[in-house]
Enzyme design. Sequence first.
Site, PDB file in Angstrom:
ATOM      1  N   LYS A 216       0.821  -1.216   0.000  1.00  0.00           N
ATOM      2  CA  LYS A 216       0.000   0.000   0.000  1.00  0.00           C
ATOM      3  C   LYS A 216       0.857   1.268   0.000  1.00  0.00           C
ATOM      4  O   LYS A 216       2.034   1.249   0.344  1.00  0.00           O
ATOM      5  CB  LYS A 216      -0.994  -0.051   1.159  1.00  0.00           C
ATOM      6  CG  LYS A 216      -2.140  -1.012   0.805  1.00  0.00           C
ATOM      7  CD  LYS A 216      -3.237  -1.096   1.821  1.00  0.00           C
ATOM      8  CE  LYS A 216      -4.322  -2.066   1.318  1.00  0.00           C
ATOM      9  NZ  LYS A 216      -5.329  -2.388   2.327  1.00  0.00           N
ATOM     10  N   ARG A 250      -3.393 -10.565   4.637  1.00  0.00           N
ATOM     11  CA  ARG A 250      -3.824 -10.471   3.235  1.00  0.00           C
ATOM     12  C   ARG A 250      -2.683  -9.864   2.427  1.00  0.00           C
ATOM     13  O   ARG A 250      -2.385  -8.688   2.563  1.00  0.00           O
ATOM     14  CB  ARG A 250      -5.092  -9.605   3.149  1.00  0.00           C
ATOM     15  CG  ARG A 250      -5.689  -9.522   1.760  1.00  0.00           C
ATOM     16  CD  ARG A 250      -6.896  -8.606   1.732  1.00  0.00           C
ATOM     17  NE  ARG A 250      -7.519  -8.577   0.421  1.00  0.00           N
ATOM     18  CZ  ARG A 250      -7.075  -7.832  -0.585  1.00  0.00           C
ATOM     19  NH1 ARG A 250      -6.046  -7.027  -0.426  1.00  0.00           N
ATOM     20  NH2 ARG A 250      -7.677  -7.880  -1.755  1.00  0.00           N
TER      21      ARG A 250
HETATM   22  N1  HH2 Z   1      -7.369  -4.136   0.889  1.00  0.00           N
HETATM   23  C1  HH2 Z   1      -7.723  -4.137  -0.412  1.00  0.00           C
HETATM   24  C2  HH2 Z   1      -8.823  -4.895  -0.853  1.00  0.00           C
HETATM   25  N2  HH2 Z   1      -9.511  -5.666  -0.001  1.00  0.00           N
HETATM   26  N3  HH2 Z   1      -9.833  -6.526   2.165  1.00  0.00           N
HETATM   27  C3  HH2 Z   1      -9.491  -6.556   3.461  1.00  0.00           C
HETATM   28  N4  HH2 Z   1     -10.154  -7.347   4.312  1.00  0.00           N
HETATM   29  N5  HH2 Z   1      -8.452  -5.796   3.955  1.00  0.00           N
HETATM   30  C4  HH2 Z   1      -7.722  -4.973   3.148  1.00  0.00           C
HETATM   31  O1  HH2 Z   1      -6.812  -4.283   3.651  1.00  0.00           O
HETATM   32  C5  HH2 Z   1      -8.066  -4.918   1.772  1.00  0.00           C
HETATM   33  C6  HH2 Z   1      -9.150  -5.719   1.306  1.00  0.00           C
HETATM   34  C7  HH2 Z   1      -6.938  -3.319  -1.377  1.00  0.00           C
HETATM   35  O2  HH2 Z   1      -5.891  -4.064  -1.964  1.00  0.00           O
HETATM   36  P1  HH2 Z   1      -5.959  -4.687  -3.422  1.00  0.00           P
HETATM   37  O3  HH2 Z   1      -7.067  -5.694  -3.498  1.00  0.00           O
HETATM   38  O4  HH2 Z   1      -4.649  -5.191  -3.820  1.00  0.00           O
HETATM   39  O5  HH2 Z   1      -6.274  -3.434  -4.353  1.00  0.00           O
HETATM   40  P2  HH2 Z   1      -7.543  -2.990  -5.159  1.00  0.00           P
HETATM   41  O6  HH2 Z   1      -8.617  -2.658  -4.191  1.00  0.00           O
HETATM   42  O7  HH2 Z   1      -7.075  -1.795  -5.952  1.00  0.00           O
HETATM   43  O8  HH2 Z   1      -7.957  -4.137  -6.042  1.00  0.00           O
END
Ligand code: HH2
Length: 297
Positions: A216, A250
Amino acid sequence: MTAERPDFLLMGVVNVTPDSFSDGGLYLDPEAAIAHAIELESEGAAILDIGGESTRPGALGVSAVDELERVIPVIEGLLGAGTRARISIDTSKCRVAAVALDAGASYVNDVTAFRHNPEMAALVAERGADCCLMHMLGDPRTMQDDPRYDDVVSEVKAFLEERMAFAIGQGVAEERIMLDPGIGFGKTIDHNLELLRRLGELAALGRPVVIGTSRKSFLGRITGSDVGDRVFATIATNVLAYERGARVFRVHDVRPVRDALAVTAATVLGRWPPPSPTTNRPTSTTTTTTRAAQSPR
Ligand code: HH2
């Protein structure tokens, strides 16, 4: 040496999206997403978190139909390939969760903690699924516009308590609930760091704490590292989070975090389990270098 299993779980991120902040577009093709998920499982992911909608700051919403078109072939393909990992659906839409559960998912990861579609709680209850309730201030479009708290940790804790009470009130068994402070979701760098520093206060709620710091932008702001090169910073936060009580991690980079947490857990617990057969296949430790998305988290 004992034969105990590790006391933490790795949740591997599988973004079937064109626009995720760190890996957007890499796994939009179902075959690529399935192959990636199988790789993450071989590296030690016990949960595969399949998402069809980016939640990065400023992200535009996706329809349920589009989201389903992205995630369902991946869930079906993984189960067809004999995955032993649990399938998590990363969605805030009840309809998407319902079809994903029908297809074989058994975990619902809702970044809105059942606020976007409150009926999702009854669905999770009825299906006996596990769920992750996450804190977010506002919504992805606006959440990084000057987020403010009097005391971020107490406010996140009160929110998670309230959402857990709501879920239980809708019939979700308490032991099915995990809680997540939502790193980067309506938080400044200082808010994120304070949540990590005082994570023990959230672990005191008595449910497993999920932590999602992986790649992040606050890590990039502190280190100057590009989004594809934040695995070292990600490891630091996950080690600290484990020590402060988090138990589900995660991450995009499963293998390096798995090794770091195995040593951390062995040190904290004073005992060390051998790697299980699904987690000891040698794989490259090189992290994927990915293109940076337009909006950093
Ligand atoms: N962060 C993201 C998405 N889902 N779910 C939980 N439980 N906790 C988190 O910190 C979290 C999450 C964001 O990361 P990413 O899926 O890589 O990015 P994007 O939302 O751009 O797909």
